[in-house]
Write an enzyme that holds these catalytic residues in place. Structure first.
Site, PDB file in Angstrom:
ATOM      1  CG  HIS A   1      18.607  -5.005  24.749  1.00  0.00           C
ATOM      2  ND1 HIS A   1      18.499  -5.737  23.599  1.00  0.00           N
ATOM      3  CD2 HIS A   1      18.609  -3.697  24.354  1.00  0.00           C
ATOM      4  CE1 HIS A   1      18.446  -4.921  22.554  1.00  0.00           C
ATOM      5  NE2 HIS A   1      18.496  -3.676  22.984  1.00  0.00           N
TER       6      HIS A   1
ATOM      7  CG  HIS B   1      17.160  -0.422  24.253  1.00  0.00           C
ATOM      8  ND1 HIS B   1      18.388  -0.525  23.633  1.00  0.00           N
ATOM      9  CD2 HIS B   1      17.350   0.373  25.336  1.00  0.00           C
ATOM     10  CE1 HIS B   1      19.279   0.173  24.317  1.00  0.00           C
ATOM     11  NE2 HIS B   1      18.683   0.728  25.351  1.00  0.00           N
TER      12      HIS B   1
ATOM     13  CG  ASP C   1      14.432  -1.344  19.353  1.00  0.00           C
ATOM     14  OD1 ASP C   1      14.799  -0.988  20.492  1.00  0.00           O
ATOM     15  OD2 ASP C   1      15.231  -1.776  18.491  1.00  0.00           O
ATOM     16  CG  HIS C   2      15.168  -5.125  21.285  1.00  0.00           C
ATOM     17  ND1 HIS C   2      15.902  -6.003  20.538  1.00  0.00           N
ATOM     18  CD2 HIS C   2      15.597  -3.879  20.931  1.00  0.00           C
ATOM     19  CE1 HIS C   2      16.755  -5.338  19.768  1.00  0.00           C
ATOM     20  NE2 HIS C   2      16.585  -4.038  19.998  1.00  0.00           N
TER      21      HIS C   2
ATOM     22  CG  HIS D   1      23.017  -2.098  23.026  1.00  0.00           C
ATOM     23  ND1 HIS D   1      23.123  -1.014  22.189  1.00  0.00           N
ATOM     24  CD2 HIS D   1      21.691  -2.403  23.075  1.00  0.00           C
ATOM     25  CE1 HIS D   1      21.904  -0.688  21.748  1.00  0.00           C
ATOM     26  NE2 HIS D   1      21.028  -1.517  22.280  1.00  0.00           N
TER      27      HIS D   1
ATOM     28  CG  ASP E   1      19.870  -3.875  19.489  1.00  0.00           C
ATOM     29  OD1 ASP E   1      19.408  -4.625  18.613  1.00  0.00           O
ATOM     30  OD2 ASP E   1      19.266  -2.860  19.904  1.00  0.00           O
TER      31      ASP E   1
ATOM     32  CG  HIS F   1      18.247  -3.262  14.773  1.00  0.00           C
ATOM     33  ND1 HIS F   1      17.209  -2.373  14.618  1.00  0.00           N
ATOM     34  CD2 HIS F   1      18.415  -3.414  16.110  1.00  0.00           C
ATOM     35  CE1 HIS F   1      16.772  -1.993  15.821  1.00  0.00           C
ATOM     36  NE2 HIS F   1      17.488  -2.612  16.744  1.00  0.00           N
TER      37      HIS F   1
END
Ligand code: ZN
Ligand code: FE
Length: 261
Positions: free
Chosen positions: A62, A64, A66-67, A120, A139, A177
Site C-alpha cells: 500500500h 503509506h 513507511d512502506h 486500512h 498493514d 510492523h
C-alpha cells in the site's frame, strides 16, 4: 531465518524505521530477489550487500510512506520492477506493474496470488505464496491485531480479515510492523481469562525481553489469538459490550476500542 516451504522461497527480515519490517525474498531456484515494502532504502541495500544479492522486484502492499519511502533509490540503483496495487498507482509515484485481486505474480519460480484487502487503505493488497506457505500482508493484518481502518468500512475490514483467516493454518504471516507486544496487552485487557491469549502473551513477552522478533506468526495461531479473527465468538462480542451483536458490529467496536487504547 532462511528456509521456506516447498516452493523454495527464502525470506530474510530487514528491520527498518522505528518498528517496520521490510522482507527480502529470494527464489532459490532462479536467484530472483524482491523486497516487500521498503519504507527505507539504506538498511535494505545493506542487507542485499551483505548477501551479495541483486534486486529485481519491489513488491508494495500500500501507499503509506513507511512502506514506499525507500523505493526511489532502490529503483534507481537496481532498475528493479516496482509492483503494487493498480488502484493506488497514482498515490505511489507510478508503478511498473499494477496488480488486482486474483492476479498471479511470479518471483522467479515462486508463485504468488494477489489478494485485494481494502480497509486500512482503499488499494491495500497482500501477496500469498501458497506453495511456500507465506503471506506478505503489509498493514492489513498484524499479529494479534490489524491495521487502522483509514479508508474502508467495518464490513470491508471484516471481509478482508475473513479472507486471511481462511488461508491454510500453516501459512506464515509476514506483516510489516512489530506491534505484537502492544497488541497482546490490549487483547489481554479485554479477555483477561482467555487461556490461548495468556499463553501467547507470555510467549511474545519472552521473545521481546530477549530482543527477538515475533514476526512471522502463523495463520492458525492468529485464528486462536487475534481478536479481530474471533469476532464470531460470543465472549469477544461480550468483551466489547455488544453481546449477541453481528460480527461486523463487533469488528467496528474492537477497532474503535484499539484506536483508543
Ligand atoms: Zn499503513
Ligand atoms: Fe505501516
Amino acid at each position: 531465518m532462511g528456509g521456506g516451504g516447498a516452493g523454495g522461497l527464502r525470506v530474510e527480515r530487514v528491520p527498518i524505521l522505528r518498528d517496520n519490517y521490510a522482507w527480502l525474498l529470494r527464489c532459490e531456484a532462479t536467484g530472483t530477489v524482491a523486497v516487500v515494502d521498503p519504507g527505507e532504502a539504506a538498511p535494505v541495500q545493506a542487507a542485499l550487500d551483505a548477501r551479495g544479492w541483486p534486486l529485481h522486484q519491489v513488491l508494495l502492499t500500500h501507499h503509506h510512506p513507511d512502506h514506499i519511502g525507500g523505493v526511489p533509490p532502490l529503483q534507481a540503483r537496481h532498475g528493479a520492477r516496482v509492483v503494487g496495487p493498480a488502484a493506488d498507482a497514482a498515490r505511489m509515484g507510478g508503478l511498473d506493474v499494477g496488480l488486482q485481486d486474483g492476479d498471479d505474480w511470479r518471483l522467479g519460480a515462486c508463485a504468488a496470488r494477489v489478494l485485494a484487502l481494502p480497509a486500512h487503505t482503499r488499494g491495500h493488497i497482500a501477496f500469498h505464496f501458497a506453495q511456500d506457505e507465506a503471506l506478505f500482508c503489509g498493514d492489513a493484518l498484524f499479529l494479534m491485531g490489524c491495521g487502522r481502518l483509514f479508508e474502508g468500512t467495518p464490513a470491508e475490514l471484516y471481509a478482508a480479515l475473513r479472507r486471511l483467516a481462511a488461508l491454510p493454518g500453516a501459512t506464515r504471516v509476514y506483516c510489516a510492523h512489530e506491534y505484537t507486544l502492544g497488541n497482546a496487552r490490549w487483547a489481554r485487557g479485554l479477555l483477561p481469562r482467555d487461556p490461548a491469549l495468556a499463553a501467547r502473551a507470555a510467549e511474545v513477552q519472552a521473545l521481546r525481553a530477549r530482543g527477538e522478533p515475533t514476526v512471522p506468526g502463523r495463520i492458525d495461531q492468529e485464528r486462536a489469538t487475534n481478536l479481530f479473527l474471533r469476532v464470531e465468538q460470543p465472549e469477544v462480542a461480550a468483551a466489547v459490550g455488544l453481546p449477541g451483536a453481528d460480527p461486523i458490529a463487533v469488528t467496528a467496536a474492537l477497532r474503535a476500542h484499539k484506536d483508543r487504547a
